[in-house]
Design a protein around this motif. Sequence first.
Motif, PDB file in Angstrom:
ATOM      1  N   GLU A 284     -14.558  -3.913   0.207  1.00 47.12           N
ATOM      2  CA  GLU A 284     -13.152  -3.629   0.924  1.00 47.12           C
ATOM      3  C   GLU A 284     -11.859  -4.532   0.630  1.00 47.12           C
ATOM      4  OE1 GLU A 284     -14.119  -4.308   5.234  1.00 47.12           O
ATOM      5  OE2 GLU A 284     -15.606  -5.666   4.662  1.00 47.12           O
ATOM      6  N   VAL A 285     -11.021  -4.167   0.926  1.00 44.99           N
ATOM      7  CA  VAL A 285      -9.527  -4.658   0.631  1.00 44.99           C
ATOM      8  C   VAL A 285      -9.682  -6.016   1.765  1.00 44.99           C
ATOM      9  CG1 VAL A 285      -7.064  -4.700   0.576  1.00 44.99           C
ATOM     10  CG2 VAL A 285      -8.412  -2.519   0.131  1.00 44.99           C
ATOM     11  N   VAL A 286      -9.190  -7.139   0.658  1.00 41.79           N
ATOM     12  CA  VAL A 286      -9.279  -8.557   1.253  1.00 41.79           C
ATOM     13  C   VAL A 286      -7.772  -9.157   0.908  1.00 41.79           C
ATOM     14  CG1 VAL A 286     -11.723  -8.982   1.582  1.00 41.79           C
ATOM     15  CG2 VAL A 286     -10.611  -9.680  -0.593  1.00 41.79           C
TER      16      VAL A 286
ATOM     17  N   TRP B  67       0.835  -1.158   0.028  1.00 43.24           N
ATOM     18  CA  TRP B  67      -0.068  -0.115   0.150  1.00 43.24           C
ATOM     19  C   TRP B  67       0.760   1.221  -0.021  1.00 43.24           C
ATOM     20  CZ3 TRP B  67      -1.308   4.443   2.770  1.00 43.24           C
ATOM     21  CH2 TRP B  67      -2.459   4.878   2.469  1.00 43.24           C
ATOM     22  N   GLU B  68       0.416   2.191  -0.876  1.00 45.04           N
ATOM     23  CA  GLU B  68       1.161   3.527  -0.894  1.00 45.04           C
ATOM     24  C   GLU B  68       0.330   4.476  -1.281  1.00 45.04           C
ATOM     25  OE1 GLU B  68       3.409   5.824  -0.090  1.00 45.04           O
ATOM     26  OE2 GLU B  68       4.991   4.177  -0.633  1.00 45.04           O
ATOM     27  N   LYS B  69       0.598   5.911  -0.832  1.00 41.57           N
ATOM     28  CA  LYS B  69      -0.242   7.033  -1.415  1.00 41.57           C
ATOM     29  C   LYS B  69      -0.665   6.870  -2.815  1.00 41.57           C
ATOM     30  CE  LYS B  69       1.514   9.834   2.476  1.00 41.57           C
ATOM     31  NZ  LYS B  69       2.386  11.126   2.642  1.00 41.57           N
ATOM     32  N   LEU B  70      -1.542   7.295  -3.313  1.00 43.22           N
ATOM     33  CA  LEU B  70      -2.148   7.257  -4.792  1.00 43.22           C
ATOM     34  C   LEU B  70      -1.017   8.142  -5.438  1.00 43.22           C
ATOM     35  CD1 LEU B  70      -5.705   7.112  -4.996  1.00 43.22           C
ATOM     36  CD2 LEU B  70      -4.191   5.633  -5.659  1.00 43.22           C
ATOM     37  N   SER B  71      -0.495   9.507  -4.886  1.00 45.93           N
ATOM     38  CA  SER B  71       0.280  10.432  -5.677  1.00 45.93           C
ATOM     39  C   SER B  71       1.648   9.661  -6.165  1.00 45.93           C
ATOM     40  CB  SER B  71       0.471  11.664  -4.918  1.00 45.93           C
ATOM     41  OG  SER B  71       0.934  11.461  -3.517  1.00 45.93           O
ATOM     42  N   ILE B  72       2.219   8.879  -4.989  1.00 41.21           N
ATOM     43  CA  ILE B  72       3.554   8.265  -5.165  1.00 41.21           C
ATOM     44  C   ILE B  72       3.109   6.927  -6.165  1.00 41.21           C
ATOM     45  CG2 ILE B  72       5.219   6.624  -4.056  1.00 41.21           C
ATOM     46  CD1 ILE B  72       4.610   8.591  -1.756  1.00 41.21           C
TER      47      ILE B  72
ATOM     48  N   GLY C 145      -6.463  -4.511   6.534  1.00 36.91           N
ATOM     49  CA  GLY C 145      -6.534  -3.272   7.185  1.00 36.91           C
ATOM     50  C   GLY C 145      -6.229  -1.850   6.403  1.00 36.91           C
ATOM     51  N   VAL C 146      -6.467  -1.740   5.114  1.00 36.09           N
ATOM     52  CA  VAL C 146      -5.903  -0.797   4.587  1.00 36.09           C
ATOM     53  C   VAL C 146      -6.924   0.099   3.584  1.00 36.09           C
ATOM     54  CG1 VAL C 146      -3.591  -1.641   4.189  1.00 36.09           C
ATOM     55  CG2 VAL C 146      -5.284  -1.844   2.412  1.00 36.09           C
TER      56      VAL C 146
ATOM     57  N   ARG D 289      -7.020  -1.482  -5.144  1.00 38.59           N
ATOM     58  CA  ARG D 289      -6.799  -0.613  -6.414  1.00 38.59           C
ATOM     59  C   ARG D 289      -7.676  -1.152  -7.597  1.00 38.59           C
ATOM     60  NH1 ARG D 289      -4.714   1.848  -2.639  1.00 38.59           N
ATOM     61  NH2 ARG D 289      -2.434   2.741  -2.773  1.00 38.59           N
ATOM     62  N   PRO D 290      -8.905  -0.895  -7.395  1.00 36.15           N
ATOM     63  CA  PRO D 290      -9.762  -1.015  -8.558  1.00 36.15           C
ATOM     64  C   PRO D 290      -9.565  -0.407  -9.476  1.00 36.15           C
ATOM     65  CG  PRO D 290     -11.109   0.114  -6.939  1.00 36.15           C
ATOM     66  CD  PRO D 290      -9.726  -0.218  -6.177  1.00 36.15           C
ATOM     67  N   MET D 291      -9.869  -0.845 -11.034  1.00 33.95           N
ATOM     68  CA  MET D 291      -9.772  -0.206 -12.160  1.00 33.95           C
ATOM     69  C   MET D 291     -10.397   1.095 -12.181  1.00 33.95           C
ATOM     70  SD  MET D 291     -10.456  -3.296 -14.970  1.00 33.95           S
ATOM     71  CE  MET D 291     -10.314  -2.162 -16.359  1.00 33.95           C
ATOM     72  N   ARG D 292     -11.539   1.215 -11.358  1.00 36.65           N
ATOM     73  CA  ARG D 292     -12.253   2.547 -11.541  1.00 36.65           C
ATOM     74  C   ARG D 292     -11.871   3.668 -10.595  1.00 36.65           C
ATOM     75  NH1 ARG D 292     -16.958  -0.314  -9.318  1.00 36.65           N
ATOM     76  NH2 ARG D 292     -17.774   1.716  -8.902  1.00 36.65           N
TER      77      ARG D 292
END
Length: 179
Positions: free
Chosen positions: A91-93, A4-9, A101-102, A44-47
């Motif tokens: 939710e993330v699984v 998991w990382e920030k979307l901007s990064i 838990g992200v 990180r879904p396509m949408r």
Amino acid sequence: PWFWEKLSIEKARIVPGSTEALLDDLDREKPVIVVDAGAVMMGRPMRSYEKPNAWLHANYCFDLRLGAMDVYRRKTDGKPCAVPFFPRVHEVVDYRGAIVGVPVARTIDHDSSPLLPVGSFDKPLYFLGYPAPPGLEAIRDLKREREEQEGSNEGFTVIDMEPAGAIKPPTTQKPEGNP
């Protein structure tokens, strides 16, 4: 996408032109079904990405959710989709279905995406009040159905689809005469 990382990064790490190359390949191949496993891929879904979201909306209709994966069927002959919207993402699984838990990356179409009905993780979920997706017969689990029927006959509750938000906590009644 396995961390998991920030979307901007994350967006800064995308190789220029790679999204367009992927979408060009998909346009050329025209797959009948697209499975978005973004909820299993660290949320990180396509949408959640502008171009894949636009491509999916232009070419596909939401069909059903199996586990945490959304299944989309290619639009046919310019006909409108039976369900005119896509659902909120799961939710993330992890690969076993356990909650991770992200946070999920917010989808571009979040505000127009209603919740799917509440139901079993192991059964297909789709929007009630719209036609059932074609091909449900092919993914039936006859053994599970038999075991659920036996359990129901013995007094167990079998989880089936209910509209989102249909399950409400019981209200407590104050005894008469108490303030």
